[in-house]
Write a protein that holds these residues in place. Structure first.
Motif, PDB file in Angstrom:
ATOM      1  N   GLY A  51       0.785  -1.220   0.000  1.00  0.00           N
ATOM      2  CA  GLY A  51       0.000   0.000   0.000  1.00  0.00           C
ATOM      3  C   GLY A  51       0.818   1.271   0.000  1.00  0.00           C
ATOM      4  O   GLY A  51       0.252   2.362  -0.125  1.00  0.00           O
ATOM      5  N   TYR A  52       2.147   1.163   0.146  1.00  0.00           N
ATOM      6  CA  TYR A  52       3.021   2.337   0.141  1.00  0.00           C
ATOM      7  C   TYR A  52       3.694   2.478  -1.216  1.00  0.00           C
ATOM      8  O   TYR A  52       4.122   1.509  -1.814  1.00  0.00           O
ATOM      9  N   ARG A  53       3.799   3.732  -1.658  1.00  0.00           N
ATOM     10  CA  ARG A  53       4.485   3.995  -2.904  1.00  0.00           C
ATOM     11  C   ARG A  53       5.984   3.776  -2.726  1.00  0.00           C
ATOM     12  O   ARG A  53       6.559   4.138  -1.696  1.00  0.00           O
ATOM     13  N   GLN A  54       6.609   3.167  -3.717  1.00  0.00           N
ATOM     14  CA  GLN A  54       8.031   2.867  -3.614  1.00  0.00           C
ATOM     15  C   GLN A  54       8.868   4.137  -3.539  1.00  0.00           C
ATOM     16  O   GLN A  54       8.510   5.177  -4.083  1.00  0.00           O
ATOM     17  N   ASP A  55       9.991   3.981  -2.840  1.00  0.00           N
ATOM     18  CA  ASP A  55      10.920   5.087  -2.667  1.00  0.00           C
ATOM     19  C   ASP A  55      11.629   5.381  -3.978  1.00  0.00           C
ATOM     20  O   ASP A  55      11.947   4.476  -4.740  1.00  0.00           O
ATOM     21  N   GLN A  56      11.877   6.670  -4.224  1.00  0.00           N
ATOM     22  CA  GLN A  56      12.577   7.099  -5.430  1.00  0.00           C
ATOM     23  C   GLN A  56      13.907   7.736  -5.080  1.00  0.00           C
ATOM     24  O   GLN A  56      14.132   8.189  -3.951  1.00  0.00           O
ATOM     25  N   CYS A  57      14.792   7.759  -6.065  1.00  0.00           N
ATOM     26  CA  CYS A  57      16.059   8.458  -5.889  1.00  0.00           C
ATOM     27  C   CYS A  57      15.848   9.953  -6.112  1.00  0.00           C
ATOM     28  O   CYS A  57      14.942  10.374  -6.843  1.00  0.00           O
ATOM     29  N   GLU A  58      16.690  10.740  -5.480  1.00  0.00           N
ATOM     30  CA  GLU A  58      16.644  12.180  -5.686  1.00  0.00           C
ATOM     31  C   GLU A  58      17.218  12.522  -7.058  1.00  0.00           C
ATOM     32  O   GLU A  58      17.722  11.662  -7.779  1.00  0.00           O
ATOM     33  N   LEU A  59      17.149  13.818  -7.397  1.00  0.00           N
ATOM     34  CA  LEU A  59      17.752  14.273  -8.643  1.00  0.00           C
ATOM     35  C   LEU A  59      19.242  13.959  -8.624  1.00  0.00           C
ATOM     36  O   LEU A  59      19.948  14.280  -7.678  1.00  0.00           O
ATOM     37  N   GLY A  60      19.719  13.317  -9.665  1.00  0.00           N
ATOM     38  CA  GLY A  60      21.122  12.931  -9.711  1.00  0.00           C
ATOM     39  C   GLY A  60      21.359  11.490  -9.337  1.00  0.00           C
ATOM     40  O   GLY A  60      22.486  11.040  -9.265  1.00  0.00           O
ATOM     41  N   GLY A  61      20.298  10.725  -9.090  1.00  0.00           N
ATOM     42  CA  GLY A  61      20.464   9.308  -8.809  1.00  0.00           C
ATOM     43  C   GLY A  61      20.599   8.999  -7.325  1.00  0.00           C
ATOM     44  O   GLY A  61      20.484   9.863  -6.461  1.00  0.00           O
ATOM     45  N   CYS A  62      20.840   7.723  -7.051  1.00  0.00           N
ATOM     46  CA  CYS A  62      20.892   7.222  -5.675  1.00  0.00           C
ATOM     47  C   CYS A  62      22.300   7.177  -5.110  1.00  0.00           C
ATOM     48  O   CYS A  62      22.523   6.554  -4.066  1.00  0.00           O
ATOM     49  N   LEU A  63      23.260   7.795  -5.787  1.00  0.00           N
ATOM     50  CA  LEU A  63      24.639   7.676  -5.358  1.00  0.00           C
ATOM     51  C   LEU A  63      24.849   8.247  -3.959  1.00  0.00           C
ATOM     52  O   LEU A  63      25.637   7.715  -3.167  1.00  0.00           O
ATOM     53  N   PHE A  64      24.151   9.324  -3.646  1.00  0.00           N
ATOM     54  CA  PHE A  64      24.311   9.928  -2.324  1.00  0.00           C
ATOM     55  C   PHE A  64      23.821   8.994  -1.223  1.00  0.00           C
ATOM     56  O   PHE A  64      24.447   8.878  -0.164  1.00  0.00           O
ATOM     57  N   GLU A  65      22.705   8.318  -1.465  1.00  0.00           N
ATOM     58  CA  GLU A  65      22.193   7.383  -0.457  1.00  0.00           C
ATOM     59  C   GLU A  65      23.113   6.181  -0.300  1.00  0.00           C
ATOM     60  O   GLU A  65      23.283   5.654   0.804  1.00  0.00           O
ATOM     61  N   VAL A  66      23.702   5.719  -1.411  1.00  0.00           N
ATOM     62  CA  VAL A  66      24.695   4.647  -1.308  1.00  0.00           C
ATOM     63  C   VAL A  66      25.875   5.111  -0.463  1.00  0.00           C
ATOM     64  O   VAL A  66      26.405   4.351   0.370  1.00  0.00           O
ATOM     65  N   CYS A  67      26.272   6.367  -0.631  1.00  0.00           N
ATOM     66  CA  CYS A  67      27.378   6.921   0.137  1.00  0.00           C
ATOM     67  C   CYS A  67      27.057   6.925   1.630  1.00  0.00           C
ATOM     68  O   CYS A  67      27.886   6.516   2.457  1.00  0.00           O
TER      69      CYS A  67
END
Length: 728
Positions: A413-429
């Motif tokens: 029932g929850y919408r999937q999480d998206q990456c911010e502008l510029g991709g998911c590299l910051f979250e991987v960091c």
């Protein structure tokens, strides 16, 4: 309770062997005190204790059984003496190897000194010495990537203000004024692109052209590290007399001998030895591997739980009435999820370690090397999924199956999480920094304080039970208060470093400072391990090994995976390829001006289904009819509205092409490096050839001498026979 002390005075051991004089008369060097090294004496005594039968039937073997049933409390070789304090003072102190090791190696003030590997090997044995040799070599090899990673970050900092996409996002009168679609269903409001100004600048630190070159360098570095280590290992094997180590001569584990009831004739030694039938072994392996597979599924389930947590928390923060929570929703979710994942990793690691030990015992490995290899592969496979699964999800799967506003793919029932502008590299960091650095700090604190606390506890508990009414004075009493150092003691040390090697190579494109943190940690790690082994642990039973065992194959596999991981991370996780396609095909002046506007698709707010339509349809008192979202789709006025556009497929093809070209080029150069660098240095090869030549010459001379003696004896016998005949 009987406390067993072994090897306090090795010279006294030989006094109880009746044939010692006959034995030593076979050798030119008749110095009984120095003929065998400490390691050889330790192994001889330990094997005697292991092989001595403990019952009339001869089935229960040695000291391990007596330790398990409580007959003896412990069995261990003794330290040379006290390790003292501060630097060694030869004029007032008595010299012993333990004191020298503490003064020149384990003491914190000696952190800058080179490791005395020969002394470590002589005191702790080849197995422990080889670990510290590998750790020191790995730490030294981290210096170039650490420096280059810092330069990569400096490049990102220096170009942050001139980065065109960041300038466009921060421009309130340009692309920054675009109204963006809500980040969650119902309760999330519209927002402006300029709100992501700070985030876009931070992302540029990790996602810039220098990162691509750094990823290529790290892929080549991993191969260079493995090839140079093989050369270093070959040199050490020659110097430490490990080059001719034969696995066929390994001794069968006492636990294997005491539990396996079937025997067969060994075709090499022509003696009866315990043998596990083929189908029995297959059944045990199948059962153990099934349990391993089940545990790996459990780990994936735990990772899936963390993903659900991310989605739920992000939706809750976006729907919050507090502006601060909504503004920092992404950062808060990423950080808290990384900490939760670290906690799950620690808990699952403790549980799986117990299970892996029991499963390895069920398999009944024949030798200690087979036991350690089986346990190592089980634990590493688990740690690989446990440590890297969340990073793999964020880097390669997060936001890939999102859909578009008004038609999103939901999870519970929850919408999937998206990456911010510029991709998911910051979250991987963020995930990498929290898990890698957090685990390293936790391990160092544990190594520093756990052994001290446990040793204090053991000493206090003995005094509490009245087992020690006086201070320990003999060497065996003092060593008994230290923690046990069993045969698997080095496993945790290797595992920690190999997992770190994976962080440094597999995901370095997201965190260029990973080699620097690894280098700083390893400088501390070497001295902590040295301090622990010299001062806080009992002396280990010396073992001889030719190399670092299964870890070498694991490191080689990680090196190959690093090429694939970095290729996909640059192509799919970062924004490098879309920007490259834009400047090459769609830009009018060959620059990134206009890239942000080009990468945002348009959505008609009237197309929102009623159940997910935002509660507020205005922003700054203006009714919103069109909002933007990050994707490459046709606009709502087109017949193919919201379908993937041709630009998306151009980028998709470019990403695949980049992965193929990147992998082939890097694998070609890594293969070329591996081919050009021989595994054994020429000088060592020449020494080996010289040794074999001298061995052949010695054998030839011995055969000639034997033939001369035989001929002389034959002539003498013939002469005696002739004299008897003449006499008769």
């Amino acid at each position: 309770i009987i406390f067993l002390s072994i090897l306090e005075k090795f010279s006294t051991f030989w006094k109880f062997i009746p044939l010692k004089k006959i034995f030593f008369n076979r050798f030119v060097n008749r110095d009984q005190e120095t003929f065998f090294s400490f390691g050889q004496r330790s192994r001889i005594v330990w094997e005697i204790l292991l092989r001595t039968s403990c019952d009339d039937g001869g089935r229960t073997t040695g000291i391990t059984h007596l330790l398990s049933n409580g007959t003896y409390s412990a069995a261990y070789p003794l330290h040379d003496g006290p390790y003292g304090k501060g630097a060694f003072k030869p004029e007032i102190e008595e010299k012993n190897e333990r004191r020298l090791l503490y003064s020149e190696w384990a003491r914190p003030a000696s952190w800058y000194k080179r490791q005395p590997l020969n002394l470590i090997r002589r005191y702790f044995g080849e197995k422990t010495g080889l670990y510290f040799a590998w750790l020191g070599f790995y730490t030294t090899m981290l210096i170039p990537p650490a420096g280059l990673g810092v330069l990569t970050m400096f490049y990102g900092v220096s170009t942050m203000e001139t980065n065109i996409p960041s300038q466009e996002i921060c421009n309130e009168n340009g692309s920054g004024s675009h109204v963006m679609c809500p980040l969650c269903d119902k309760r999330c409001d519209y927002w402006q692109l300029k709100d992501g100004c700070l985030f876009s600048r931070v992302v540029h630190l990790f996602d810039n052209p220098a990162t691509v070159g750094f990823a290529v360098f790290m892929s080549l570095w991993a191969t260079m590290f493995m090839e140079l280590w093989k050369r270093k290992q070959a040199t050490i094997a020659w110097e430490w007399d490990l080059a001719d180590f034969d696995h066929e001569q390994e001794i069968i584990r006492p636990e294997y001998e005491s539990t396996v009831l079937t025997y067969r004739l060994n075709p090499v030694t022509m003696t009866l030895e315990p043998f596990l039938p083929f189908w029995n072994k297959v059944g045990r392996l199948a059962g153990a591997h099934s349990a391993v597979l089940f545990m790996l599924i459990m780990v994936l389930g735990a990772m899936f739980g963390v993903i659900v947590y991310r989605i739920a928390i992000l939706a809750a923060l976006h729907a919050s009435n507090h502006l601060m929570w909504r503004y920092y929703a992404k950062l808060t979710t990423s950080t808290s999820a990384a900490l939760l994942n670290l906690l799950v990793i620690i808990i699952m690691d403790k549980v799986y370690r117990i299970i892996a030990t029991k499963l390895t015992n069920i398999e009944k490995p024949r030798t200690q090397r087979e036991y350690e290899d089986s346990f190592t592969f089980k634990m590493f496979l688990f740690e690989f999924i446990n440590m890297y699964s969340s990073l793999i999800y964020i880097a390669f799967f997060k936001g890939r199956f999102f859909g578009h506003p008004g038609d999103t793919i939901t999870l519970f029932g929850y919408r999937q999480d998206q990456c911010e502008l510029g991709g998911c590299l910051f979250e991987v960091c963020i995930q990498l920094a929290v898990v890698m650095v957090g685990k390293q700090i936790l391990n160092n604190i544990t190594e520093l304080f756990y052994t001290k606390i446990m040793n204090w506890w053991r000493q206090w508990w003995r005094g509490r039970e009245g087992l020690s009414t006086r201070e320990a004075t003999t060497r065996w009493e003092q060593d008994y208060n230290l923690l046990e150092c069993d045969r698997m003691a080095l496993f945790d040390e290797y595992l920690e470093m190999v997992i770190q090697f994976g962080f440094v190579t597999l995901f370095v494109a997201a965190f260029p400072l990973a080699p620097l943190f690894a280098l700083l940690n390893n400088i501390v790690e070497i001295r902590l391990d040295a301090y622990k082994y010299v001062t806080q642990l009992r002396r280990p039973v010396i073992a001889q090994v030719p190399n670092i065992g299964a870890w070498q194959a694991i490191l080689k596999s990680i090196s190959a995976l690093a090429v694939i991981s970095n290729a996909f991370m640059i192509a799919y996780t970062s924004d490098f390829i879309p920007r490259l396609v834009y400047t090459s095909v769609y830009s009018s002046d060959g620059t990134l001006w206009g890239y942000i506007n080009n990468s945002l698709s348009r959505f008609n707010t009237s197309d929102f289904p009623e159940k997910i339509k935002p509660l507020e349809s205005t922003l700054n008192n203006v009714t919103i009819k069109i909002c933007r979202y990050q994707d490459y789709r046709y606009p709502p006025e087109e017949p193919k509205k919201y379908k993937l556009s041709m630009e998306y497929w151009h980028i998709f093809a470019a990403r695949l092409s980049f992965v193929v070209v990147f992998e082939h080029l890097v694998f070609f150069f890594t293969g070329l490096v591996a081919y050009l660098i021989p595994d054994i240095p020429r000088s060592v090869q020449q020494k080996i050839q010289r040794q074999r030549y001298l061995a052949r010459e010695a054998l030839h001379k011995a055969e000639l001498e034997q033939n001369r003696r035989n001929l002389s004896n034959a002539v003498s016998a013939s002469a005696e026979t002739a004299e008897r005949v003449i006499h008769v």
